[in-house]
Structure formats: C-alpha cells, structure tokens
Design a protein around this motif. Structure first.
Motif, PDB file in Angstrom:
ATOM      1  N   PRO A 134      25.810  -2.748 -52.513  1.00  0.00           N
ATOM      2  CA  PRO A 134      24.662  -3.597 -52.841  1.00  0.00           C
ATOM      3  C   PRO A 134      24.611  -3.948 -54.325  1.00  0.00           C
ATOM      4  O   PRO A 134      24.721  -3.082 -55.183  1.00  0.00           O
ATOM      5  N   PHE A 135      24.409  -5.222 -54.590  1.00  0.00           N
ATOM      6  CA  PHE A 135      24.326  -5.712 -55.967  1.00  0.00           C
ATOM      7  C   PHE A 135      22.893  -5.735 -56.478  1.00  0.00           C
ATOM      8  O   PHE A 135      22.598  -6.377 -57.490  1.00  0.00           O
ATOM      9  N   GLY A 136      22.001  -5.056 -55.805  1.00  0.00           N
ATOM     10  CA  GLY A 136      20.615  -5.016 -56.250  1.00  0.00           C
ATOM     11  C   GLY A 136      19.775  -4.165 -55.333  1.00  0.00           C
ATOM     12  O   GLY A 136      20.254  -3.608 -54.337  1.00  0.00           O
ATOM     13  N   VAL A 137      18.485  -4.046 -55.680  1.00  0.00           N
ATOM     14  CA  VAL A 137      17.515  -3.318 -54.873  1.00  0.00           C
ATOM     15  C   VAL A 137      16.332  -4.246 -54.596  1.00  0.00           C
ATOM     16  O   VAL A 137      16.191  -5.291 -55.242  1.00  0.00           O
ATOM     17  N   PRO A 141      19.398  -0.410 -49.667  1.00  0.00           N
ATOM     18  CA  PRO A 141      20.385  -0.145 -50.724  1.00  0.00           C
ATOM     19  C   PRO A 141      20.313   1.247 -51.339  1.00  0.00           C
ATOM     20  O   PRO A 141      21.276   1.684 -51.971  1.00  0.00           O
ATOM     21  N   TYR A 142      19.186   1.938 -51.181  1.00  0.00           N
ATOM     22  CA  TYR A 142      19.079   3.285 -51.727  1.00  0.00           C
ATOM     23  C   TYR A 142      18.852   4.316 -50.624  1.00  0.00           C
ATOM     24  O   TYR A 142      18.446   5.449 -50.890  1.00  0.00           O
ATOM     25  N   GLU A 179       3.313   3.655 -46.602  1.00  0.00           N
ATOM     26  CA  GLU A 179       3.794   3.431 -45.249  1.00  0.00           C
ATOM     27  C   GLU A 179       5.307   3.507 -45.116  1.00  0.00           C
ATOM     28  O   GLU A 179       5.814   3.913 -44.070  1.00  0.00           O
ATOM     29  N   ARG A 180       6.041   3.092 -46.154  1.00  0.00           N
ATOM     30  CA  ARG A 180       7.497   3.027 -46.036  1.00  0.00           C
ATOM     31  C   ARG A 180       8.149   3.511 -47.319  1.00  0.00           C
ATOM     32  O   ARG A 180       7.680   3.227 -48.428  1.00  0.00           O
ATOM     33  N   ALA A 181       9.269   4.222 -47.154  1.00  0.00           N
ATOM     34  CA  ALA A 181      10.030   4.703 -48.312  1.00  0.00           C
ATOM     35  C   ALA A 181      11.326   3.933 -48.501  1.00  0.00           C
ATOM     36  O   ALA A 181      11.797   3.782 -49.625  1.00  0.00           O
ATOM     37  N   ASP A 182      11.906   3.457 -47.404  1.00  0.00           N
ATOM     38  CA  ASP A 182      13.179   2.727 -47.464  1.00  0.00           C
ATOM     39  C   ASP A 182      12.934   1.256 -47.127  1.00  0.00           C
ATOM     40  O   ASP A 182      12.609   0.917 -45.986  1.00  0.00           O
ATOM     41  N   LEU A 183      13.104   0.394 -48.120  1.00  0.00           N
ATOM     42  CA  LEU A 183      12.921  -1.037 -47.950  1.00  0.00           C
ATOM     43  C   LEU A 183      14.266  -1.742 -48.035  1.00  0.00           C
ATOM     44  O   LEU A 183      15.200  -1.237 -48.667  1.00  0.00           O
ATOM     45  N   ARG A 184      14.357  -2.901 -47.423  1.00  0.00           N
ATOM     46  CA  ARG A 184      15.564  -3.709 -47.530  1.00  0.00           C
ATOM     47  C   ARG A 184      15.283  -4.983 -48.311  1.00  0.00           C
ATOM     48  O   ARG A 184      14.144  -5.427 -48.425  1.00  0.00           O
TER      49      ARG A 184
END
Length: 263
Positions: A68-71, A130-131, A113-118
């Motif tokens: 991934p080239f970014g977050v 990405p993380y 509500e969320r820890a992992d976003l796209r």
C-alpha cells in the motif's frame, strides 16, 4: 524495460522480495528474469535489502510494487498524499507502533466502531486494510524506507499522485489482477501439489490470455517457487504494463490523499 516487485517487510525481506524484469516487443510483454532481492543484491536482512531496492528503483524506468502506498484519510488526517507519507514515516518507530497508532485514530474517527479502515481504492479490488494484521509491516517499511525517500526527489514520480520524473512507480495488487484475468487468486502459495497445479494453471492462463511471454527457464521457476513470490512479481509486472499503457489514468474513484491501486 519495466519491473514488477513482490514486496516484503519481513526481517529477512531479501528472501521474500522478488523482482520480475520485463521487456516490451510490440504486443508482447516478455519476462526476461525473476529473482529474489537476496539473489539480486546479495543481502537478505531487511534494512540493507530495502536500501538496495531503493537504489535500484531510483535508476529504473517503470516499476510496480505490491504494498500500500498510503493509509486512509481518516487515519493520516493530512491535506495531501505527500504529507501522508511523511506522517507514516514518523508516526512510530516500528511497525507495531504504527499499527497501534493507526487503529487508535480509526477508532477516534468512527466513534469506537471500527479499528481497521480501508482506502477508497481498496474496496473495489478487494484489497485489505493497509495497517491490518496481514500487511501492516509491508505498508510501514515500504513507505518509510522505500517510497517516502523516493517521492521526495524530482527524479521519481509516484503515479497517479505525481507527474514528471525519469522513473515512474505505481502501486499494484497481484490478487486483483489475477481475479480480473479470471485466474486463481488464492491457494497457490504452498509446497503441496494442489498449489503447484494452481501455479501451473495461472502461468498457462497468463500465457494464453495476456501479453505475457517468458524467457527460457522463467516459466518453470514460477511453477516451482512454492511461496508464490516469483509469480506475484510477474503479475505485478503485468499490472504495471497495463497502467503504463493507460498513461497511469485511474479506472475508478480514488482519494488523492490515499493513493491508487492499478490492476
């Protein structure tokens, strides 16, 4: 000449980073070689391997890399993609700290509500956060030690966020490219016979349905490599070729502060 890179953030990254080298002859994209970074650069440890890779990229023509080239914008909270790279490079001193910081910001942005976003570019091609637990090391080390230093220079342009430069870099995602080719995109990365047959199916499908052709010995190498890294590097080269043929124009919606995946 163009290259596809299967990236790794592992401690011995040189064994898992593979580089496919391709030439274009008319409508044919010929894979001339596919080697691990350890074989190409003579070093396996992460820091020197990534240093050698960075130097290689600086002098290359067109290269696609599969990290991934970014977050997500909600995580980096910066006004530009370039600024987001600097945030990633300085957010923490190690990959685990980077992941924890990203998840904390994501929870704040979503009221817990969320820890992992796209990113906007991730969802349509099935890419992961990405993380998240699968790629956080690739993202952290790829951006901090490879991409950010190169993006600061005038000689390198990271597409489609930057223009100009003698070298063009772009983000690719081999699994999505395989899916777009209607080829197996999973379960081809182990030493068992079923996985080997899937690799053979992928190679034969790529030969039949895409511009890819292989120099002597490469085809067998792709089938024999149980980790699937060599094959991913070749598919990365195919996606890079497609991106360059389209002048790096994105084919779907994307956020300019997050980056774009070419498939």
């Amino acid at each position: 000449m163009l290259h596809g890179v299967d990236f790794s953030g592992a401690a011995q990254a040189g064994h898992n980073i593979w580089i496919a080298e391709a030439t274009v002859d008319g409508n044919e994209l010929r894979i001339e070689s596919c080697d691990s970074a350890a074989d190409r650069f003579g070093v396996a440890e992460r820091a020197p391997s990534l240093g050698q890779l960075r130097a290689f990229l600086r002098d290359a023509d067109t290269v696609g890399l599969d990290f991934p080239f970014g977050v997500p914008a909600a995580v980096h909270q910066r006004d530009s993609w370039a600024e987001s790279l600097e945030w990633v490079a300085t957010a923490a001193t190690d990959a685990d700290g980077f992941q924890a910081t990203c998840r904390s910001r994501a929870r704040d942005a979503t009221e817990g509500e969320r820890a992992d976003l796209r990113r906007e570019t991730d969802g349509p091609v099935g890419a992961l956060c990405p993380y998240g637990s699968h790629v956080w090391k690739q993202t952290f080390f790829g951006i901090r030690d490879v991409l950010a230093p190169l993006a600061r220079t005038d000689a390198v342009a990271v597409r489609p966020m930057q223009d100009g430069g003698d070298t063009s870099l772009c983000e690719v995602y081999p699994a999505a490219t395989l899916a777009r080719c209607d080829l197996p995109a999973a379960e081809y990365k182990d030493g068992g016979e079923p996985a080997r047959e899937r690799r053979r199916t992928i190679v034969e499908g790529l030969e039949a349905e895409t511009p890819l052709a292989f120099a002597q010995g490469v085809r067998a190498e792709l089938i024999d490599d149980a980790g699937g890294d060599a094959l991913d590097a070749v598919v990365a080269a195919l996606a890079t070729h497609r991106a360059r043929e389209a002048d790096f124009e994105p084919d779907r919606a994307w956020d300019r502060t997050e980056g774009h995946i070419y498939v």
